[in-house]
Scaffold this motif. Structure first.
Motif, mmCIF file in Angstrom:
data_model
loop_
_atom_site.group_PDB
_atom_site.id
_atom_site.type_symbol
_atom_site.label_atom_id
_atom_site.label_comp_id
_atom_site.label_asym_id
_atom_site.label_seq_id
_atom_site.Cartn_x
_atom_site.Cartn_y
_atom_site.Cartn_z
ATOM 1 N N LYS A 64 5.756 -0.925 0.935
ATOM 2 C CA LYS A 64 5.130 -0.502 2.200
ATOM 3 C C LYS A 64 3.813 -1.251 2.392
ATOM 4 N N ASP A 84 0.228 -1.760 5.125
ATOM 5 C CA ASP A 84 -0.573 -1.150 6.196
ATOM 6 C C ASP A 84 -0.340 -1.849 7.531
ATOM 7 N N SER A 96 0.873 -1.171 0.000
ATOM 8 C CA SER A 96 0.000 0.000 0.000
ATOM 9 C C SER A 96 0.915 1.226 0.000
ATOM 10 N N GLN A 97 0.644 2.116 -0.962
ATOM 11 C CA GLN A 97 1.556 3.244 -1.204
ATOM 12 C C GLN A 97 1.883 4.039 0.066
ATOM 13 N N ASN A 98 0.857 4.209 0.908
ATOM 14 C CA ASN A 98 1.057 5.028 2.106
ATOM 15 C C ASN A 98 1.182 4.197 3.376
ATOM 16 N N GLU A 111 2.509 2.185 6.588
ATOM 17 C CA GLU A 111 3.506 2.649 7.574
ATOM 18 C C GLU A 111 4.644 1.668 7.745
#
Ligand SMILES: Cc1ncc(COP(=O)(O)O)c(C=O)c1O
Length: 377
Positions: free
Chosen positions: A312, A314, A288-290, A292
């Motif tokens: 990356k 989640d 997932s691009q964002n 953590e």
């Protein structure tokens, strides 16, 4: 067969995604009249050829075993090409191919007597222009050995061949750039092409890429064929199987050295070689691009720099978790090797109705057999 029960590593070919690409190929054929022969160097998993056959016209090859495989498992037109034939190679394929394409005028002169009258004869030309992102894959690179350049051509050769092949693209998603190459060929070689029956424009045209203007490509090909009065071929590999197949792996360990690395039960060097050769990171479906939680997706081979990508997520990754490395069909299954004695990925196909069918599996005996069959006496 339930997908959740399959043992990693494995390739999963998705029939509906394959058919999606093949429908675009059909559109291109309908618009342009071009014939399409599958480049076996890219994808030779013949267990799914029954899905592909209704859409394409045959196969093309880079070596004698590919010719035989195309003839035996695909049928239709079989094109035989090699950068360097031995006399034995020529004899082995002469009766099972329809077109024989030589890479040089010297090979053509040496072996034409073995195939004349049996096959349609062709010669590879090198237009000196190309569209390729990397020098390693650029047929027009300095000192290229791939095909005959315009200034080396003996023009009398065209009186005794039927066709020519150009291959000058690599993953070309830009239709206008392709059309410029067509124009260059027409300008450089047009008077020769007018004397021929067929022209193959090779592979590397990414006409199944989302948003590609298939109609524009089709119309340009049609115009070229009409201008020179030739039958046209393309030799797609990647365009046919792009985004159809995942390499599914499991996380076997997580280690940390400034960055976290999830080690998976596969290796680029053995199972996805182009990731390494062309330095093109894999994409992970679960990422997932964002997210953590960042990891290197590392291979279980001994090569220090062997990694699939950095991605990356989640949630933190867990040991045993499956990851899907997307777009893993082209130039992968044809390049599998046994480096490090790793488990070889099995190959499955998920049919459009959801059924999962096994196409291949390997075990220790395949590894051992690949190394020696007999020991010294
Ligand atoms: C002569 C020839 N034809 C066709 C292809 C297939 O190219 P692609 O898989 O990029 O469509 C290649 C790839 O190297 C090639 O060398």
């Amino acid at each position: 067969m339930q997908k959740s029960e399959l043992k990693t590593p494995y390739f999963m070919i998705d029939e509906s995604k394959l058919i999606h690409n093949l429908e675009i190929a059909k559109q291109l054929k309908d618009i342009s009249g071009v014939k399409l022969v599958l480049a076996l160097k890219c994808f030779s998993t013949w267990g799914v050829f029954d899905i592909i056959k209704p859409y394409l016209d045959g196969t093309t090859s880079s070596g004698p075993y590919e010719v035989r495989l195309g003839h035996e498992t695909f049928g239709g037109e079989t094109h035989a090409y090699s950068v360097g034939y031995s006399e034995d190679d020529v004899k082995a394929v002469a009766d099972i191919c329809d077109k024989m394409i030589f890479n040089s005028q010297s090979q053509l002169a040496a072996y034409r007597h073995l195939v004349e009258g049996k096959v349609s004869l062709g010669l590879r030309l090198n237009p000196g222009v190309s569209y390729a992102g990397q020098d390693l894959a650029n047929p027009a690179r300095q000192f290229s050995r791939l095909g005959v350049q315009a200034d080396h051509l003996d023009s009398s050769v065209f009186e005794s061949i039927d066709g020519v092949m150009f291959h000058m693209n690599c993953e070309n998603k830009d239709v206008d750039a392709f059309i410029r190459l067509l124009e260059s060929i027409s300008t450089q070689f047009g008077t020769y092409l007018d004397q021929l029956d067929w022209v193959s424009l090779g592979g590397g045209v990414f006409f199944t890429w989302p948003g590609y203007d298939v109609k524009k490509l089709g119309m340009a090909l049609k115009a070229f064929a009409e201008k020179h009065n030739v039958h046209l071929y393309l030799e797609p590999g990647e365009a046919i199987i792009t985004r159809t197949t995942d390499l599914v792996v499991s996380v076997v360990d997580i280690v940390e050295n400034e960055m976290k690395t999830a080690i998976v039960d596969s290796a680029t060097e053995a199972h996805r070689l182009d990731t390494l050769i062309y330095n093109e990171p894999a994409s992970v479906y679960e990422s997932s691009q964002n997210g953590e939680h960042e990891y290197v997706i590392g291979s279980c081979s001994c090569l220090a720099g062997d990694q699939f990508c950095i991605a990356k997520f989640d949630q933190p990754l867990e040991i045993g978790q499956k990851l899907h490395l997307m777009d893993s069909a082209g130039y992968t299954m044809v390049k599998l090797n046994w480096f490090n004695g790793l488990r070889m990925p099995s190959v499955y196909c998920e049919r459009s109705n959801g059924e999962v069918q096994k196409l291949n599996e390997f075990d220790y005996t395949d590894f051992k057999r690949s190394l020696s069959q007999w020991s010294v006496q």
